[in-house]
Scaffold this motif. Structure first.
Motif, PDB file in Angstrom:
ATOM      1  N   ILE A   1      22.714  56.734   9.304  1.00 30.86           N
ATOM      2  CA  ILE A   1      23.704  55.798   9.815  1.00 30.86           C
ATOM      3  C   ILE A   1      23.050  54.553  10.393  1.00 30.86           C
TER       4      ILE A   1
ATOM      5  N   PHE B   1      26.021  53.082   4.538  1.00 27.79           N
ATOM      6  CA  PHE B   1      27.102  53.357   5.476  1.00 27.79           C
ATOM      7  C   PHE B   1      27.963  52.127   5.717  1.00 27.79           C
TER       8      PHE B   1
ATOM      9  N   GLU C   1      29.968  61.709  10.023  1.00 24.32           N
ATOM     10  CA  GLU C   1      29.296  60.420  10.203  1.00 24.32           C
ATOM     11  C   GLU C   1      30.235  59.426  10.860  1.00 24.32           C
TER      12      GLU C   1
END
Length: 148
Positions: A14, A24, A131
């Motif tokens: 991330i 991401f 996430e």
């Protein structure tokens, strides 16, 4: 042990050097463009507009290098303040992936012949909800650290 390496690689998927990974941020921009992200926003108990606002805010922060985070700040999977419930929710989210179609949905009148070819350039995005939760937590912590 090997488990430490795994969590490290998951973290770096991330944020790397206070920048969102390309992968991401592409997912986030897909969220901000998608016509319907209720499948994601509902899991976090917010409405779609709210989620999109946060996502756009995050993307802007990223463009301007505004992440105020130390390398590990806010990235620990489970903060001390989290209870057992939150832990199981987190693990649940880690196993949930939402597919977002990246095509902008145009009204029928606007559909042109080239819309088919352009659609091929945007494969559906797979968004892992674990996430998402991590980045939303980062965002909250960031907001707190900026305003306090």
């Amino acid at each position: 042990g090997s488990d430490i390496k795994m969590s490290a690689s998951r973290k770096s998927s991330i944020l790397t050097n206070r920048k969102l990974s390309v992968d991401f941020s592409r997912k986030l921009s897909a969220i901000s463009c998608a016509s319907d992200v209720s499948c994601i926003s509902q899991r976090f108990g917010m409405d779609q507009g709210h989620l999109k606002n946060i996502v756009q805010d995050i993307l802007e922060m990223d463009l301007n290098d505004e992440w105020e985070l130390g390398s590990d700040d806010g990235l620990s999977e489970y903060g001390e303040e989290r209870g057992k419930d939150d832990l199981s929710i987190w693990q649940e989210l880690q196993n949930e992936t939402v597919r977002l179609d990246q095509r902008k949905h145009s009204s029928a009148s606007e559909v042109s012949t080239n819309s088919l070819s352009s659609a091929d350039n945007f494969p559906p995005v797979e968004i892992n909800l674990g996430e998402m939760k991590t980045v939303l937590n980062l965002y909250k912590k960031h907001k707190i650290s900026v305003t306090s």
